[in-house]
Design a protein around this motif. Sequence first.
Motif: not given
Lengths: 405, 282
Positions: A66, A68, A83, A86, A352
């Motif tokens: 992803p 993210y 961003y 990942r 996060e």
Amino acid sequence: MNKLNTYRSGPDEAGHFGIFGGRFVAETLMPLILEVEKAYDAAKNDPTFWEDFNYQMKHYVGRPSPLYFAERLTEHFGGAKIYFKRDELNHTGAHKINNTIGQILLARRMGKTRIIAETGAGQHGVATATVCALFGLPCVVYMGKTDIERQAPNVFRMRLLGAEIVPVTAGTGTLKDAMNEALRDWVSNVEDTFYIIGTVAGPHPYPAMVRDFQTVIGNEVREQMMEAEGRSPDSLVACIGGGSNAMGLFHPFLDDEDVRIIGVEAAGHGIETGEHCASLNGGKPGVLHGNRTYLLQTEDGQILDGHSISAGLDYPGIGPEHSWLFDNGRVEYVSVTDTEALDAFQLCTKMEGIIPALEPSHALAHVAKIAGDLPKDHLLVMNLCGRGDKDIFAVARLLGVEVME
Amino acid sequence: MSNSADSRIQRRFEALKSEGRGGLVTFVTAGDPDPDTSRDILFGLPGAGADIIELGMPFSDPMADGPAIQAGSLRALKSGMTLKKTLALVAEFRERDQDTPVVLMGYYNPIYIHGPEAFCADAKAAGVDGLIIVDLPPEEVDELWIPANAAGIDFIFLTAPTSDDARLPVIVKRASGFVYYVSITGITGTRSADPADVEDAVARLRRHTDLPIGVGFGIKTPDQARGIASVADAAVVGSALVDIIAGNLDDDGKAGPGLADAVLSLVSDLADGVRKSGEKVA
């Protein structure tokens, strides 16, 4: 800086990026290197090779990873939109598997029946042992004795996966010595063995080949950012040891003039202390492990051991293409200390709910320095190239916490 | 190419030819285990019967060498050896000995840092006759080969069992002095080659070059040296000598008494071996 028409055409036929790269190996190795080069050239132009690669990326590795939007960190820094790419969600928990899948597919095409690799922190060793288990090939991993003591969980993982771990005591018993030892094995077992190098370094064609496998990262980012924001990112940030995760993210964007690209080296205790792994910011060009590149070395040309909190950045060299991008100025290379990385590690975990590896914690520490000053519509992508589970014991020690190992 | 008529290496091989025997090339690392002992060994080599001296320039990461030679390199570095001191040692040797060729063997990085042109000038001035730079294959060699050639220093290339007939011409094109045949696929000081295989390999090499051929890797005993020197122009012995150094260190890693003599005594035995290479063996 002298702007070039393209930054993506390298290396030349002899494997050079400007003065960097090349094939500085003993004659005993030369025929092997040439054989890998020939096989990779053929594979690269064979669509079925990439079909196999893409199949494994999707079904085994779990790609695409992803892109993210890290909303809370974005608010916390108060500037650019952050961003995370990942890649820590890949199978085995880091970007390393992209490369080992690519190389083992090549080894199989070449009919090789035995795999060797070097490893420092153990991430590349685990990724290699994993693909060897997947394809049923025997695997020998060279690892410095010092690193074996520091990275017990990864050593056990590799053994569970069926790999033989060979402790390297020669030299200083670290990653560079593990690489020397793997090269010696290769010279001694020329017929059946394929050497899977873990980063964008070593003799040609490795720097280009490993880069090609890792560019899956940057290519996905381009597509995903288009989907998320309808345009390209404004800046890219990645940590650099040998530099494979960074090259994988950067390379597809090198000719996008408006994209600011930043590589983050490990400054260890600080470049001024001499205890660091910042080959570009604290080293000078030299020749080691088959390529010319920036190296940590003495005035007599002897190679020095690096220091970093992160074993994965603990290498006295860097991929030759990074050296070239440093000299021509296309990519900015900065550095971050152990302490700054440790702070970023904790910040990311708390804000996060993602425990990053200490390697990308360096990238995040630099993001922390610049994000606040960037406009709110600035799109910044940081490569979260590995997860931090492997680092929790080391971090606990550094924070003075006792954890049962 | 640059087979300069008055090269010390060429003269030595011509002399060996007229004696009807193969030569002995001995390898030790400059500064191993310390500068003084290393000097004693070096100065004693011609008297002990070494025909050509191969002197290692210590490097932290000698990736084509085995553990013995790497350990020797690290001992030398620890004792303070540098490239400049290695050249100074050769200069000192040259004041005493005008005839024995000295070939420096090592890895490119220290030379690159010194500067290839400055290095060749300094090496020539010190009395160096040839270079073996392990990690400079023909593809990368020009930046050192050109200044070496200009300075009149022979460039000795490694060839291996894996160097095929397509590759050999690429290698020998730039070679002078002699050609070094690595007799095994592996690193120094490990396996020993089968003399019959070496004979075939040397015959194959001779189809590509008129230069003398030295054979090394895995030669440890006087008998092996004799065997190799009867099929090639010279036998190169390295790890066996370095092993003697390692075996004569005290608990602190310092040179024990008689270390240099022990090394030179093996050199004498090896020299006796190659001197028998001229005799017909039944």
